[in-house]
Design an enzyme around this catalytic site. Structure first.
Site, PDB file in Angstrom:
ATOM      1  N   ASP A 131      36.027  43.708  42.970  1.00  0.00           N
ATOM      2  CA  ASP A 131      36.872  43.301  41.851  1.00  0.00           C
ATOM      3  C   ASP A 131      36.569  41.838  41.547  1.00  0.00           C
ATOM      4  O   ASP A 131      36.892  40.956  42.334  1.00  0.00           O
ATOM      5  CB  ASP A 131      38.353  43.490  42.191  1.00  0.00           C
ATOM      6  CG  ASP A 131      39.266  43.364  40.990  1.00  0.00           C
ATOM      7  OD1 ASP A 131      38.861  42.742  39.983  1.00  0.00           O
ATOM      8  OD2 ASP A 131      40.389  43.893  41.058  1.00  0.00           O
ATOM      9  N   ARG A 145      37.610  40.150  38.765  1.00  0.00           N
ATOM     10  CA  ARG A 145      38.490  39.601  37.732  1.00  0.00           C
ATOM     11  C   ARG A 145      39.098  38.265  38.163  1.00  0.00           C
ATOM     12  O   ARG A 145      39.383  38.038  39.328  1.00  0.00           O
ATOM     13  CB  ARG A 145      39.592  40.595  37.391  1.00  0.00           C
ATOM     14  CG  ARG A 145      39.050  41.807  36.664  1.00  0.00           C
ATOM     15  CD  ARG A 145      40.105  42.844  36.428  1.00  0.00           C
ATOM     16  NE  ARG A 145      40.493  43.489  37.681  1.00  0.00           N
ATOM     17  CZ  ARG A 145      41.291  44.537  37.749  1.00  0.00           C
ATOM     18  NH1 ARG A 145      41.807  45.054  36.652  1.00  0.00           N
ATOM     19  NH2 ARG A 145      41.582  45.080  38.910  1.00  0.00           N
TER      20      ARG A 145
END
EC number: 3.5.4.25
Length: 194
Positions: A126, A128
């Site tokens: 991930d 982000r």
């Protein structure tokens, strides 16, 4: 922080007339939006969703994920309540971008799960970045939220940005045979709460 507010206007949707607020990140060149409904700056906890862009799910109705269903459900819940905020962040494919997401889909077609596919492409599970939420929340005077999410990282991200998450509300929708492995991986490897 390189994120700056650009402008606001009304945005009629099937669920109601929201206000859309544009933000630009000079460093990445990405443009992000926040949808609000009602008075979100009155100091009371705001029903909120942090949603990362998913072109395939949000606009093309992909059943590989639950993103489009979650986006629609969040807008419906905000409209039902008459007050809320949806942060729409341009972080396609958990931050790897659309073309790499398609590459990851191909690896998933060959048997990899969503985390393994990202890692085989040289990315983290991930990628982000939620730090831009600070500027957005400060601009909209939002200090407390009731967050619609299954992802504990989003709770931590808002808390780290100084926003009080007074409640986490599960947002479980869009399950189907095409995304069963994806959802199981989100739960087992990414810690999502289902």
């Amino acid at each position: 922080m390189s994120v700056k507010f650009v402008e606001s206007s009304q945005l009629p949707t099937p669920w109601g007339v929201f206000d859309i607020h544009g933000f630009e990140d000079a460093e990445s060149g990405k443009e992000h939006v926040v949808l609000t409904l009602g008075d979100v700056s009155d100091g009371q906890p705001v029903l909120a969703r942090v949603h990362s862009e998913c072109l395939t799910g949000d606009a093309l109705f992909s059943m590989r994920c639950d993103c489009g269903a979650q986006l629609q459900a969040a807008l419906e819940k905000i409209a039902e309540e008459g007050r809320g905020v949806l942060f729409y962040l341009r972080q396609e494919g958990r931050g790897i971008g659309l073309m790499n997401k398609i590459r990851a889909y191909k690896l998933q077609d060959e048997g990899a799960d969503t985390v393994e596919a990202n890692e085989k492409l040289g990315f983290g599970a991930d990628m982000r970045d939620y730090s831009l939420l600070k500027v957005m929340c400060e601009h909209l005077n939002i200090g407390k939220v009731r967050l619609m999410t299954n992802n504990p990282r989003k709770v931590k991200a808002l808390t780290d940005q100084g926003v009080d998450v007074v409640e986490r509300l599960p947002l479980q929708t869009g399950q189907n045979p095409h995304n069963a492995k994806y959802l199981a991986t989100k739960s087992g490897k990414l810690g999502h709460l289902f």
